[in-house]
Write a protein that holds these residues in place. Structure first.
Motif, PDB file in Angstrom:
ATOM      1  N   THR A 100      20.371   0.313  20.342  1.00  0.00           N
ATOM      2  CA  THR A 100      19.044  -0.001  19.799  1.00  0.00           C
ATOM      3  C   THR A 100      17.974   0.733  20.589  1.00  0.00           C
ATOM      4  O   THR A 100      17.039   1.316  20.015  1.00  0.00           O
ATOM      5  CB  THR A 100      18.803  -1.518  19.824  1.00  0.00           C
ATOM      6  OG1 THR A 100      19.834  -2.175  19.093  1.00  0.00           O
ATOM      7  CG2 THR A 100      17.451  -1.864  19.229  1.00  0.00           C
ATOM      8  N   LYS A 101      18.088   0.738  21.911  1.00  0.00           N
ATOM      9  CA  LYS A 101      17.108   1.444  22.749  1.00  0.00           C
ATOM     10  C   LYS A 101      17.115   2.938  22.457  1.00  0.00           C
ATOM     11  O   LYS A 101      16.066   3.570  22.381  1.00  0.00           O
ATOM     12  CB  LYS A 101      17.416   1.215  24.230  1.00  0.00           C
ATOM     13  CG  LYS A 101      17.037  -0.144  24.747  1.00  0.00           C
ATOM     14  CD  LYS A 101      17.398  -0.243  26.231  1.00  0.00           C
ATOM     15  CE  LYS A 101      17.223  -1.657  26.756  1.00  0.00           C
ATOM     16  NZ  LYS A 101      17.641  -1.760  28.174  1.00  0.00           N
ATOM     17  N   LEU A 151      18.009   4.463  19.689  1.00  0.00           N
ATOM     18  CA  LEU A 151      17.508   4.766  18.354  1.00  0.00           C
ATOM     19  C   LEU A 151      15.985   4.667  18.256  1.00  0.00           C
ATOM     20  O   LEU A 151      15.355   5.426  17.542  1.00  0.00           O
ATOM     21  CB  LEU A 151      18.148   3.835  17.313  1.00  0.00           C
ATOM     22  CG  LEU A 151      19.628   4.061  17.036  1.00  0.00           C
ATOM     23  CD1 LEU A 151      20.166   2.975  16.107  1.00  0.00           C
ATOM     24  CD2 LEU A 151      19.843   5.431  16.420  1.00  0.00           C
ATOM     25  N   PHE A 152      15.409   3.727  18.964  1.00  0.00           N
ATOM     26  CA  PHE A 152      13.972   3.483  18.841  1.00  0.00           C
ATOM     27  C   PHE A 152      13.157   4.021  20.012  1.00  0.00           C
ATOM     28  O   PHE A 152      11.958   3.796  20.077  1.00  0.00           O
ATOM     29  CB  PHE A 152      13.707   1.983  18.667  1.00  0.00           C
ATOM     30  CG  PHE A 152      14.280   1.447  17.376  1.00  0.00           C
ATOM     31  CD1 PHE A 152      13.744   1.825  16.165  1.00  0.00           C
ATOM     32  CD2 PHE A 152      15.363   0.582  17.400  1.00  0.00           C
ATOM     33  CE1 PHE A 152      14.268   1.344  14.974  1.00  0.00           C
ATOM     34  CE2 PHE A 152      15.895   0.103  16.211  1.00  0.00           C
ATOM     35  CZ  PHE A 152      15.352   0.484  14.996  1.00  0.00           C
ATOM     36  N   ALA A 153      13.787   4.743  20.897  1.00  0.00           N
ATOM     37  CA  ALA A 153      13.051   5.310  22.043  1.00  0.00           C
ATOM     38  C   ALA A 153      12.630   6.723  21.775  1.00  0.00           C
ATOM     39  O   ALA A 153      13.024   7.416  20.941  1.00  0.00           O
ATOM     40  CB  ALA A 153      13.908   5.260  23.298  1.00  0.00           C
TER      41      ALA A 153
END
Length: 58
Positions: free
Chosen positions: A53-54, A56-58
Motif C-alpha cells: 500500500t505504501k 503504491l500510494f507513495a
C-alpha cells in the motif's frame, strides 16, 4: 480408523496419570507451536500488504 488401529488401541493398557499428563502437555505444545507459526505468517502478510500500500500510494 482402520480395524487394525482400533484393535491395537484396545490391546494397549490404559495410560498412567503421569503418561496421560505428558501426552496432554505434548499435544498442548504442538498446538501452541502451530498457533505461533500461524500468527507469524499472519503478521508477515499484514506487513507485506502495508508495504505494498505504501509503495503504491507513495
Amino acid at each position: 480408523m482402520r480395524i487394525k488401529e482400533i484393535e491395537q488401541r484396545i490391546k494397549t493398557s490404559p495410560l498412567t496419570p503421569q503418561q496421560a499428563r505428558l501426552d496432554a502437555l505434548k499435544t498442548q505444545k504442538d498446538n501452541v507451536s502451530r498457533a505461533l507459526d500461524s500468527e507469524r505468517k499472519r503478521q508477515k502478510v499484514v506487513k507485506a500488504q502495508q508495504n505494498l500500500t505504501k509503495a503504491l500510494f507513495a
